[in-house]
Design an enzyme around this catalytic site. Structure first.
Site, PDB file in Angstrom:
ATOM      1  N   LYS A 196      93.546  86.008  15.280  1.00 17.44           N
ATOM      2  CA  LYS A 196      93.336  85.264  14.026  1.00 17.44           C
ATOM      3  C   LYS A 196      94.360  85.728  12.997  1.00 17.44           C
ATOM      4  O   LYS A 196      94.614  86.933  12.864  1.00 17.44           O
ATOM      5  CB  LYS A 196      91.903  85.498  13.534  1.00 17.44           C
ATOM      6  CG  LYS A 196      91.497  84.679  12.310  1.00 17.44           C
ATOM      7  CD  LYS A 196      90.015  84.898  11.980  1.00 17.44           C
ATOM      8  CE  LYS A 196      89.559  84.113  10.763  1.00 17.44           C
ATOM      9  NZ  LYS A 196      88.125  84.322  10.466  1.00 17.44           N
ATOM     10  N   SER A 212      85.255  80.106   9.927  1.00 13.71           N
ATOM     11  CA  SER A 212      86.679  80.088   9.672  1.00 13.71           C
ATOM     12  C   SER A 212      87.549  80.435  10.881  1.00 13.71           C
ATOM     13  O   SER A 212      88.737  80.126  10.871  1.00 13.71           O
ATOM     14  CB  SER A 212      87.014  81.044   8.528  1.00 13.71           C
ATOM     15  OG  SER A 212      86.800  82.375   8.900  1.00 13.71           O
ATOM     16  N   SER A 267      81.615  83.242  10.659  1.00 13.22           N
ATOM     17  CA  SER A 267      82.922  82.704  11.058  1.00 13.22           C
ATOM     18  C   SER A 267      83.339  82.953  12.498  1.00 13.22           C
ATOM     19  O   SER A 267      84.321  82.365  12.948  1.00 13.22           O
ATOM     20  CB  SER A 267      84.009  83.252  10.143  1.00 13.22           C
ATOM     21  OG  SER A 267      84.091  82.457   9.002  1.00 13.22           O
TER      22      SER A 267
HETATM   23  N1  GLN Z   1      81.652  79.858   6.018  1.00 13.50           N
HETATM   24  C1  GLN Z   1      81.399  81.066   5.298  1.00 13.50           C
HETATM   25  C2  GLN Z   1      82.264  81.118   4.062  1.00 13.50           C
HETATM   26  O1  GLN Z   1      82.931  80.199   3.808  1.00 13.50           O
HETATM   27  C3  GLN Z   1      81.636  82.253   6.164  1.00 13.50           C
HETATM   28  C4  GLN Z   1      83.061  82.534   6.366  1.00 13.50           C
HETATM   29  C5  GLN Z   1      83.294  83.750   7.180  1.00 13.50           C
HETATM   30  O2  GLN Z   1      82.415  84.243   7.869  1.00 13.50           O
HETATM   31  N2  GLN Z   1      84.495  84.278   7.044  1.00 13.50           N
HETATM   32  O3  GLN Z   1      82.261  82.060   3.341  1.00 13.50           O
END
Ligand code: GLN
Length: 472
Positions: free
Chosen positions: A67, A142, A166
């Site tokens: 990532k 994400s 995410s």
């Molecule tokens: N979707 C969540 C956010 O936007 C979690 C994102 C994540 O776990 N990095 O914060």
């Protein structure tokens, strides 16, 4: 079977026998990428020369997609943000060092929501990623690039990060196994920070065994991250191999059964999964998480607060983008940030700055921390009664690109994953089946979430593996 279709276990078996070399796998991935990633868009960059060189130097190693917020020396690390375009990492993150020491090499950098904020990878400023199970749909986020690369056989396995869901939600959308380790299990050194009290690196993989191997390879104490307290990393693969549901107590959350807005197919698949667990020797126990209903509100105070502080370092001076239109130091900061950050990141910085501002700190941030403690206690209470908790992973399967416009609706994707993140416990997403195809939507993968206590990854792998077996 093509080499890009292999998982870690299969690849290792062939490498051990000397039937293939690491270079063969990297070459297969590169040609797969060139043929198919034009449609999926999982990778942001892929330094082919560097990957082949590392493969030649370590001919028994397995390549792993990374990532784009984890530093790998000599490679870009953009967090899918314009503000870090052109930035080259001067060092390896600890997870990369550990991975290299354990028979893996980083190969390719995969897309994500900008600074890991989002649930569809549509917040990436640098590219679009689609779901390999339906190219009209998002891969989740994400860690959407990681999930699309694993689900689309564009890599052997991938590293992602999880702050509020995410790893788990994109794993569910793309039919992968994803594991969010307990807070402190894996070093965050060299991983670009979003919300430091929540962020964890973890694997997205083609099987529970593969996830166990990869987590074992990256986890452990690190002098560079004071939140990694434990020296010993159990043998997660052995725990998975011994996997059984017999005699295990699986908790189902009373409050979640009454929730509205869950996709009926997700409900059906989750209910059937619970029945199958019972049929295979698990004891199903109803538990309560009375404060889980406040988790979203708490998360959207704590995570933006920490993000606003962490992202202050991107000021046009030390990293990445610098505005060409600045006249003085103040406009250098403001213009560089205005030009460099995307809309969701700005929204989070504004929310975070607000909840930390004097006069509001106690009312928002201070109170959220107290409620977080209550949520953590709910889990402690639950784990005094059960071995694991089973929930849906996300309220819906993958949605269409562009379908969710409203930020609040997007935030609801993490309804089931955020409570365990706030509690700091470990959790997996394991494939549980496909939705029925309808005129509006093809059959789509759905995962369930399994949650175990803090530093109980061995138990999580035991139960996740047994679950994976019965769902086959
Ligand atoms: N979707 C969540 C956010 O936007 C979690 C994102 C994540 O776990 N990095 O914060």
């Amino acid at each position: 079977m093509e080499l890009y279709e292999l998982g870690i276990c299969e690849a290792r078996a062939l490498l051990e026998k000397g039937e293939i070399k690491s270079r063969d796998i990297v070459e297969a991935i590169i040609s797969r990428k060139n043929a198919y990633d034009t449609k999926v868009g999982a990778y942001l960059t892929f330094d082919e020369e560097a990957a082949l060189k590392m493969a030649d130097e370590n001919p028994k190693s397995v390549p792993i997609a990374v990532k784009d917020l984890i530093n790998v020396v000599g490679q870009p690390c953009t967090c899918a943000s314009k503000i870090l375009e052109g930035y080259i990492s001067p060092y390896d993150a600890t997870v990369i060092k550990n991975m290299k020491a354990n028979g893996f090499i980083p190969a390719g950098r995969v897309n994500m929501d900008e600074f890991a904020m989002g649930s569809s990878t549509e917040n990436s400023a640098l590219g679009k990623t689609r779901n390999p199970y339906d190219l009209e749909r998002v891969p989740g986020g994400s860690s959407g690039g990681s999930a699309a690369a694993v689900g689309g056989n564009l890599c052997i396995a991938a590293l992602g990060t999880d702050t509020g869901g995410s790893i788990r939600q994109p794993a569910s959308f793309c039919n992968c196994v994803g594991v969010k380790p307990s807070y402190g299990r894996v070093s965050r050194f060299g991983v670009t920070a979003f919300a430091s009290s929540l962020d964890q690196v973890g694997p997205l993989a083609k099987s529970v065994d593969d996830a166990a191997i990869l987590l074992g390879a990256i986890a452990g104490k690190d002098e560079m991250d004071g939140t990694t307290p434990r020296e010993i990393v159990p043998d997660y693969l052995a725990a998975a191999k011994a996997g059984t549901l017999k005699g295990k107590k699986i908790g189902v959350v009373k409050e979640y059964r009454e929730l509205d807005g869950i996709d009926p197919e997700v409900k059906r698949i989750t209910e059937e999964a619970i029945e199958k667990c019972a049929a295979n020797g698990a004891e199903i126990v109803e538990i309560s998480l009375p404060h889980a209903e406040y988790a979203m509100a708490v998360y959207y105070i704590i995570a933006p607060a920490e993000a606003s502080a962490n992202l202050a370092r991107f000021d046009g001076v030390r990293f990445g983008h610098r505005s060409a239109r600045s006249q003085d130091v103040y406009s250098l900061y403001t213009r560089s940030r205005a030009e460099g950050f995307g809309p969701e990141v700005k929204r989070r910085i504004i929310m975070g700055t607000y909840v930390l501002s004097s006069g509001y700190y106690d009312a928002y941030y201070g109170r959220a921390q107290k409620v977080r403690t209550l949520i953590r206690r709910d889990f402690e209470e639950a784990f005094s009664k059960v071995d694991a908790i089973l929930t849906p992973c996300a309220p819906t399967p993958a949605f269409r690109a562009g379908e969710v416009q409203d930020p609040l609706t997007m935030y609801l994707n993490d309804l089931f994953t955020i409570p365990s993140s706030l509690a700091g416990v470990c959790a997996s997403s394991v494939p549980a089946g496909f939705t029925k195809a309808s005129p509006e939507r093809p059959a789509l993968p759905v995962g369930v979430q399994l949650i175990c206590g803090s530093f109980e990854e061995a138990k999580l792998f035991d139960i996740s593996k047994a679950f994976e077996e019965i769902m086959k």
